[in-house]
Design a protein around this motif. Structure first.
Motif, PDB file in Angstrom:
ATOM      1  N   VAL A  70       8.687  -2.933 -11.553  1.00 24.45           N
ATOM      2  CA  VAL A  70       7.607  -3.488 -11.413  1.00 24.45           C
ATOM      3  C   VAL A  70       6.717  -4.543 -11.981  1.00 24.45           C
ATOM      4  O   VAL A  70       5.731  -5.862 -11.809  1.00 24.45           O
ATOM      5  CB  VAL A  70       6.425  -2.915 -10.017  1.00 24.45           C
ATOM      6  N   LEU A 118       7.739  -3.660  -1.725  1.00 22.08           N
ATOM      7  CA  LEU A 118       8.763  -2.499  -2.513  1.00 22.08           C
ATOM      8  C   LEU A 118       9.210  -1.734  -2.612  1.00 22.08           C
ATOM      9  O   LEU A 118      10.310  -1.023  -2.155  1.00 22.08           O
ATOM     10  CB  LEU A 118       7.603  -2.376  -4.252  1.00 22.08           C
ATOM     11  N   GLY A 119       7.906  -0.828  -1.951  1.00 20.65           N
ATOM     12  CA  GLY A 119       8.567   0.343  -0.866  1.00 20.65           C
ATOM     13  C   GLY A 119       7.255   0.907  -0.520  1.00 20.65           C
ATOM     14  O   GLY A 119       6.550   0.199   0.441  1.00 20.65           O
ATOM     15  N   CYS A 139       7.332   2.830  -7.302  1.00 20.66           N
ATOM     16  CA  CYS A 139       8.697   2.891  -6.883  1.00 20.66           C
ATOM     17  C   CYS A 139       8.784   2.746  -8.897  1.00 20.66           C
ATOM     18  O   CYS A 139       7.970   3.815  -9.489  1.00 20.66           O
ATOM     19  CB  CYS A 139       7.171   0.750  -7.335  1.00 20.66           C
ATOM     20  N   ASP A 140       9.403   2.109  -9.377  1.00 22.47           N
ATOM     21  CA  ASP A 140       9.795   1.848 -10.964  1.00 22.47           C
ATOM     22  C   ASP A 140       8.404   0.553 -11.774  1.00 22.47           C
ATOM     23  O   ASP A 140       8.982  -0.158 -11.491  1.00 22.47           O
ATOM     24  CB  ASP A 140      11.376   1.403 -10.649  1.00 22.47           C
ATOM     25  N   ARG A 141       7.586   1.668 -12.913  1.00 15.47           N
ATOM     26  CA  ARG A 141       6.573   0.704 -13.133  1.00 15.47           C
ATOM     27  C   ARG A 141       6.860  -0.100 -13.798  1.00 15.47           C
ATOM     28  O   ARG A 141       6.438  -1.634 -13.568  1.00 15.47           O
ATOM     29  CB  ARG A 141       5.509   1.641 -13.776  1.00 15.47           C
ATOM     30  N   LEU A 185      16.668   3.225 -11.037  1.00 19.45           N
ATOM     31  CA  LEU A 185      14.892   3.331 -11.069  1.00 19.45           C
ATOM     32  C   LEU A 185      15.136   4.403 -10.972  1.00 19.45           C
ATOM     33  O   LEU A 185      15.331   5.851 -10.416  1.00 19.45           O
ATOM     34  CB  LEU A 185      14.860   2.743  -9.843  1.00 19.45           C
ATOM     35  N   HIS A 201      14.361  -2.067  -5.082  1.00 21.31           N
ATOM     36  CA  HIS A 201      13.330  -1.485  -4.603  1.00 21.31           C
ATOM     37  C   HIS A 201      13.979  -1.963  -3.129  1.00 21.31           C
ATOM     38  O   HIS A 201      12.538  -0.658  -2.611  1.00 21.31           O
ATOM     39  CB  HIS A 201      11.715  -1.627  -4.699  1.00 21.31           C
ATOM     40  N   VAL A 247      12.771  -6.463  -6.777  1.00 17.96           N
ATOM     41  CA  VAL A 247      12.211  -5.957  -5.461  1.00 17.96           C
ATOM     42  C   VAL A 247      13.537  -5.884  -4.472  1.00 17.96           C
ATOM     43  O   VAL A 247      13.610  -5.043  -3.329  1.00 17.96           O
ATOM     44  CB  VAL A 247      12.191  -7.585  -5.267  1.00 17.96           C
ATOM     45  N   MET A 275      -0.885   0.372  -7.492  1.00 18.32           N
ATOM     46  CA  MET A 275      -0.732  -0.980  -7.656  1.00 18.32           C
ATOM     47  C   MET A 275      -0.953  -1.675  -8.139  1.00 18.32           C
ATOM     48  O   MET A 275      -1.106  -2.542  -9.649  1.00 18.32           O
ATOM     49  CB  MET A 275      -0.217  -1.284  -6.681  1.00 18.32           C
ATOM     50  N   CYS A 298      11.838   5.855  -9.845  1.00 20.67           N
ATOM     51  CA  CYS A 298      10.427   6.031  -8.786  1.00 20.67           C
ATOM     52  C   CYS A 298       9.718   7.298  -8.597  1.00 20.67           C
ATOM     53  O   CYS A 298      10.093   7.947  -8.481  1.00 20.67           O
ATOM     54  CB  CYS A 298      11.073   4.943  -7.488  1.00 20.67           C
TER      55      CYS A 298
END
Length: 586
Positions: free
Chosen positions: A478, A582-583, A473-475, A433, A562, A559, A440, A435
């Protein structure tokens, strides 16, 4: 300076050197002789009244005459400057050749640290109030200076001990095996207690540092410690007095500090100090003689002050309180690290159990779905071979063979797709990941742009409910998560007006929860636990454009990686809502 207390009717006196040797009833306790019954503590008197004067050793005591109505309890003269001195002390002063004496108490930390003793040799020496006050001031300044110096030394020592403590913990954090970790920091381990040797014993495994007894001697010593059942920390500066076999190695282990590292006492940290011979000189033999009479013991003061030398053996240096505190802190820290490791192992075991369950389900589903096209390929291949090897009149025409070959090709492509799906699922779990802070709302717009053609073909409308927060997050993953959820919402929709909503339940929350809601066919309640299984379909294979049934499996794994959760609520015939976290917010 030593102190002694006598019980009963005898006089109490301060003894300047070694403990008084009195037969029966008296137990030595460090520098203090403790009697079996309550007694007068001379130290307390010197703390209460910090200047004590005997202006003339040949004075005559004047008794107090109590009034008839007075209490029968003894009168407390602890703070009285004219309180009579012990006859033993007065005789001792005479034997010394002095005619008057004065002592000033040096009180450090509320305890008697020592005395400044003055004597006069040419007759009585009374002191007026001003001179007594000046002497007391000298004693207080001296005591304050001692306190300041001891505080500075203690602060420097504690700072150094904290550095050793941190070095040891850093090594233990980087190496899960305690013995291997301590092997890398032997200097800090020894310096933590000012020891010349140390050993760690754990489940019959032993590692030594510096000068220590042999492994066989250590095994016997640990067995003895386990039988004693002491608290987690036990120390002595004369090990042989409690454990006679230690007499054979007093040169390396006269003093012992033993730290238990487990409730079952299977692990110990041991520090050793060698025997230290101490030479002490006195102005005369310090041993006192006690004369016993019907009224009780009576001390006979010393009358010889010739140089007396004695060598003390069978003792190591005492363990200072700050060293003991450092060891206790180390044990607490090691227990905390062990607890963290246990919790980590517990969680890893839980994850492993869940992973094994998922692997079993995955293997079952993959095996079932892979066998299906394989069976078809084998069956159709057998039919074609039968046709080609049949007698000329019975052979099938191309009109029969070509559809069968096309079916084999279709099944092969399907198997190829299933294998690609398996590889994709595996990659989702292994990919590292990356992140970062991402918007979003921007990720949602990117997904909608990629699905624009399919949305238009379906005539679907997508509503973005309110602003979406920034998250960590990991774009890429996601983006794939949202793509899978939106694709399922399009495929599983039989309405003429396909509607999809995307939003966040609480944008200001520390861990925001997002959702994708549709008005599609919905899912039966009994089937909700099945939808995240790989290759699991709740409808025919060609429904909604086909697929291998791994979209929701991949979504759930993204999910989970994350640290979030993916949940679904659905009403058959009305639609479904997929909610996920997600986080934390960026």
């Amino acid at each position: 300076m030593k102190e002694a207390t006598l019980q009963g009717h005898g006089e109490a006196t301060l003894c300047d050197q070694e403990p008084i040797h009195i037969p029966g009833g008296i137990q030595p306790h460090g520098a203090l002789l403790v009697l079996s019954e309550p007694s007068l503590n001379i130290t307390h008197l010197y703390v209460q009244q910090r200047i004590r004067i005997t202006p003339e050793v040949d004075y005559q005591m004047v008794p107090f005459l109590a009034h008839a109505s007075a209490s029968p309890a003894p009168l407390d003269l602890s703070r009285a400057i004219l309180r009579s001195t012990s006859p033993v002390h007065r005789q001792y002063t005479k034997n010394l050749g002095a005619t008057a004496s004065m002592s000033l108490s040096l009180v450090v930390g509320g305890r008697l640290w020592g005395l400044i003793v003055c004597s006069h040799e040419s007759g009585p020496r009374p002191l007026d109030y001003e001179r007594r006050a000046a002497c007391e001031l000298v004693a207080e300044v001296t005591a304050s200076t001692l306190t300041a110096k001891e505080d500075l030394q203690l602060a420097a020592t504690q700072e150094q001990l904290a550095a050793y403590h941190q070095t040891i913990l850093t090594a233990v954090r980087s190496e899960p095996h305690l013995i291997n970790a301590l092997r890398t920091v032997p200097t800090s381990l020894l310096a933590l207690d000012g020891a010349q040797g140390a050993a760690i014993w754990k489940e019959s495994q032993c590692r030594t540092f510096g000068n220590t007894p042999s492994t066989a001697d250590l095994a016997a010593l640990v067995a003895w410690l386990q039988q004693r059942g002491d608290d987690e920390l036990w120390s002595t500066q004369a090990l042989a007095a409690s454990y006679p076999p230690a007499k054979t190695y007093t040169d390396v282990a006269c003093g012992l500090l033993a730290l238990s590292l487990s409730p079952s006492r299977e692990a110990y940290l041991l520090w050793f100090r060698p025997e230290v011979s101490q030479r002490q000189e006195w102005g005369g033999e310090p041993q006192k003689v006690c004369d016993w009479s019907e009224e009780g013991p009576r001390l006979l003061p010393r009358d010889s002050f010739e140089r007396f030398v004695k060598v003390f053996r069978d003792h190591g240096l005492p363990w200072a309180s700050h060293h003991l505190q450092a060891v206790r802190r180390l044990r607490t820290a090691l227990m905390a690290l062990r607890l963290q490791a246990s919790e980590k192992v517990y969680h890893l075991n839980g994850e492993l159990t869940r992973s094994n369950e998922e692997l079993d389900a995955f293997a079952h589903a993959a095996s079932h779905d892979l066998k299906e096209p394989l069976r078809g390929i084998v069956n159709y291949t057998d039919l074609i071979l039968e046709d080609l090897t049949a007698p000329e009149p019975c052979r099938k025409t191309n009109d029969t063979l070509i559809p069968r070959l096309q079916t084999i090709l279709k099944l092969g492509r399907r198997m190829h797709g299933l294998l690609d799906s398996l590889l994709h699922i595996a990659q989702v779990g292994r990919t590292r990941l990356v992140c970062k802070h991402h918007d979003m709302q921007a990720i949602v717009h990117e997904c909608l742009e990629m699905l624009r053609l399919r949305l238009n073909q379906k005539g679907a409308s997508v509503q973005l409910l309110g602003p979406l927060p920034r998250i960590v997050c990991d774009r890429a993953q996601v983006n794939e998560l949202l793509t899978n959820l939106l694709t399922n919402a399009l495929k599983d929709n039989d309405k003429s007006a396909c509607k999809i909503a995307i939003g966040c339940t609480d944008p200001a929350a520390e861990v925001p929860a997002f959702f994708v809601r549709d008005n599609g066919i919905g899912i039966r309640a009994k089937n909700l636990p099945l939808i995240f299984r790989p290759f699991k379909r709740l409808h025919r294979r060609d429904h909604g454009g086909g697929g291998h049934g791994i979209g929701l499996t991949i979504a759930q794994r993204i999910v989970a990686r994350h640290g979030g959760q993916l949940e679904v609520k659905s009403v058959l015939g009305e639609g479904s809502t997929f909610s996920f976290t997600l986080g934390q917010r960026a």
